[in-house]
Write an enzyme that holds these catalytic residues in place. Sequence first.
Site, PDB file in Angstrom:
ATOM      1  N   THR A  30     -13.036  39.713 -33.687  1.00 58.92           N
ATOM      2  CA  THR A  30     -13.385  40.716 -32.791  1.00 58.92           C
ATOM      3  C   THR A  30     -12.258  40.702 -31.730  1.00 58.92           C
ATOM      4  O   THR A  30     -11.870  41.922 -31.441  1.00 58.92           O
ATOM      5  CB  THR A  30     -14.516  40.278 -31.895  1.00 58.92           C
ATOM      6  OG1 THR A  30     -15.903  40.228 -33.026  1.00 58.92           O
ATOM      7  CG2 THR A  30     -14.994  41.521 -30.915  1.00 58.92           C
ATOM      8  N   ASP A  74     -12.480  38.576 -40.513  1.00 60.73           N
ATOM      9  CA  ASP A  74     -13.492  38.185 -39.758  1.00 60.73           C
ATOM     10  C   ASP A  74     -13.839  36.948 -40.110  1.00 60.73           C
ATOM     11  O   ASP A  74     -13.590  36.418 -41.214  1.00 60.73           O
ATOM     12  CB  ASP A  74     -14.861  39.198 -40.083  1.00 60.73           C
ATOM     13  CG  ASP A  74     -15.956  38.918 -39.139  1.00 60.73           C
ATOM     14  OD1 ASP A  74     -16.488  37.741 -39.106  1.00 60.73           O
ATOM     15  OD2 ASP A  74     -16.651  39.900 -38.958  1.00 60.73           O
ATOM     16  N   THR A 106     -14.848  34.430 -33.518  1.00 60.91           N
ATOM     17  CA  THR A 106     -15.604  33.303 -32.681  1.00 60.91           C
ATOM     18  C   THR A 106     -16.702  32.563 -33.519  1.00 60.91           C
ATOM     19  O   THR A 106     -17.268  31.403 -33.513  1.00 60.91           O
ATOM     20  CB  THR A 106     -16.742  33.859 -31.283  1.00 60.91           C
ATOM     21  OG1 THR A 106     -17.486  35.002 -31.885  1.00 60.91           O
ATOM     22  CG2 THR A 106     -15.587  34.222 -30.384  1.00 60.91           C
ATOM     23  N   GLN A 293     -30.373  17.925 -34.969  1.00 55.75           N
ATOM     24  CA  GLN A 293     -30.388  19.284 -34.970  1.00 55.75           C
ATOM     25  C   GLN A 293     -30.383  19.681 -33.326  1.00 55.75           C
ATOM     26  O   GLN A 293     -30.150  20.737 -33.205  1.00 55.75           O
ATOM     27  CB  GLN A 293     -31.861  19.939 -35.523  1.00 55.75           C
ATOM     28  CG  GLN A 293     -31.951  19.528 -36.899  1.00 55.75           C
ATOM     29  CD  GLN A 293     -33.030  20.121 -37.395  1.00 55.75           C
ATOM     30  OE1 GLN A 293     -34.015  20.578 -36.688  1.00 55.75           O
ATOM     31  NE2 GLN A 293     -33.440  19.772 -38.730  1.00 55.75           N
TER      32      GLN A 293
HETATM   33  N1  ASP Z   1     -17.387  37.996 -36.603  1.00 53.02           N
HETATM   34  C1  ASP Z   1     -16.659  37.840 -35.803  1.00 53.02           C
HETATM   35  C2  ASP Z   1     -15.874  36.782 -36.262  1.00 53.02           C
HETATM   36  O1  ASP Z   1     -16.130  35.630 -35.994  1.00 53.02           O
HETATM   37  C3  ASP Z   1     -17.126  37.835 -34.346  1.00 53.02           C
HETATM   38  C4  ASP Z   1     -16.182  37.345 -33.427  1.00 53.02           C
HETATM   39  O2  ASP Z   1     -14.862  37.293 -33.312  1.00 53.02           O
HETATM   40  O3  ASP Z   1     -16.601  37.142 -31.880  1.00 53.02           O
HETATM   41  O4  ASP Z   1     -14.767  36.946 -36.891  1.00 53.02           O
END
Ligand code: ASP
Length: 361
Positions: A30, A74, A106, A293
Site C-alpha cells: 500500500t 502486494d 503490511t 493461538q
Molecule cells: N495488501 C497490502 C500488502 O500487504 C496491504 C498493505 O500494504 O498494507 O501489500
Amino acid sequence: MLNYYKTINIQTVAGQSADTSILVIYTGGTIGMDYDRQTKTLVPFNFTKILEKVPELTRFDFELTVLSLRNPLDSANFTSENWVNIARMIYDFYSDYDAFVILHGTDTMAYSASAVSYLLQNIGKPVIFTGSQLPIGMTRTDARENFISALEIAASKTNGKASVPEVCIFFDNLLLRGNRARKVQSVNFTAFESENYPPLAVAGVTIDFNENYIMPHSTDPFYFYNKVENNVLILKIFPSIQPNYLENILGMEGLKGVVLETYGAGTAPTSPFFIKSLENAIQKGVIIYNVSQCNGGRVVQSIYETSHKLAEIGVISGNDITPEAAITKLMFLLANESDQNVIRQKLKSPICGEMSIPLEK
Ligand code: ASP
C-alpha cells in the site's frame, strides 16, 4: 541481480560529504500506491516520483539511494523466493551502505522480516521494514511518518555504531524486533505489536531506544543463507477437528514440517485419532512445532495432560514464538540443516532473538 530493480538517487543536503548512507528497497504494498481517479482504485505509483510525495527526503544529512523492484508486489503475493531476493540484495550491498530500509506491504511483513532475520545471520547493520495503512499519495497517509522515522532510526548511531543492528519493523510509533512482530490491525494505524517482547524503540517527540532489549553487535561473521524449504504448513486446530482432515493434511506427499497452532499454553485434544495422526507424521520424519493461538504468553508442554501428550510423541515446543516467526524458522532450518536432531535442537532455542530462552528442557 540487476533485473530486479531500478535505482533512484535522492540528492539530500548531505551531498557526498555524509558519513552515513542508507539503501531503501521498495518492494510494493500500500505504501507505494496512489488513488487513480479514473478507475477509482488503488494502483502502484511510479516510485521514481517519490520526491513529489515525500519532499522531506532531501533534508536528511545522510546519503539516500532507493532501489525499486521492477514489479512491485502486494505482499499477499510474496513467496519465499522474494525473501531470499531481499536478503540477497542486502548481502550484495552490505559493504556499500550503513543501513537498509525495506518498504513492504503490511500483510506479510512479519513473515518477510522473520525470514530475512534468519537468512542474514549476525547482521551488524539495521534492516528496518516499514509500510503503511494508507497509500503514500493520500492526504491522511501514515506512509510519510513511517518512512521518515524508519530512515532516522536506520541512520541512528550510538557510540559511533548502528543503534539497532538487527532486522526490525517500524510502524506507527513502535520499533519492534522483526521476528517478534505481528500484524494485529487492518484498519487502525497501530498495525503491529510484539506481545512477547518489548519495543526496541518508541518514537514520539524523540526516538527513545530501549537499549537493554536491542541485539548487541555480533562478533561472529555475517552470513547469507539462500535456501528455504517450502514443503511446510500451518495447522490451526479447532474444536471438533475431524480425523479425515488431519489424515489428509498430515499425509501430504513431501511434507517436512508443520507449525501446529494449539490453544492457550499449548494444549490440544487428547483423542486417540488426533494423537495418532500427529505421531504417524512424526514417525515419517515430519517435524511438528507447537505454537499458541494466543498472541501473548507461551507454550509449556508440561502443564496440562492435553499438552503433555504432545511432548511425549515428540512435538517440539515453540515457547513464545509467533506463528510467523515459527513457520519461517522451520522453512529456514529444514533447508539449511541436514541433521534432524540439530533442527529439533535449534527449534527449541532462539537463533536470532525470535523466542525467549525456554523454561522447559
Ligand atoms: N495488501 C497490502 C500488502 O500487504 C496491504 C498493505 O500494504 O498494507 O501489500
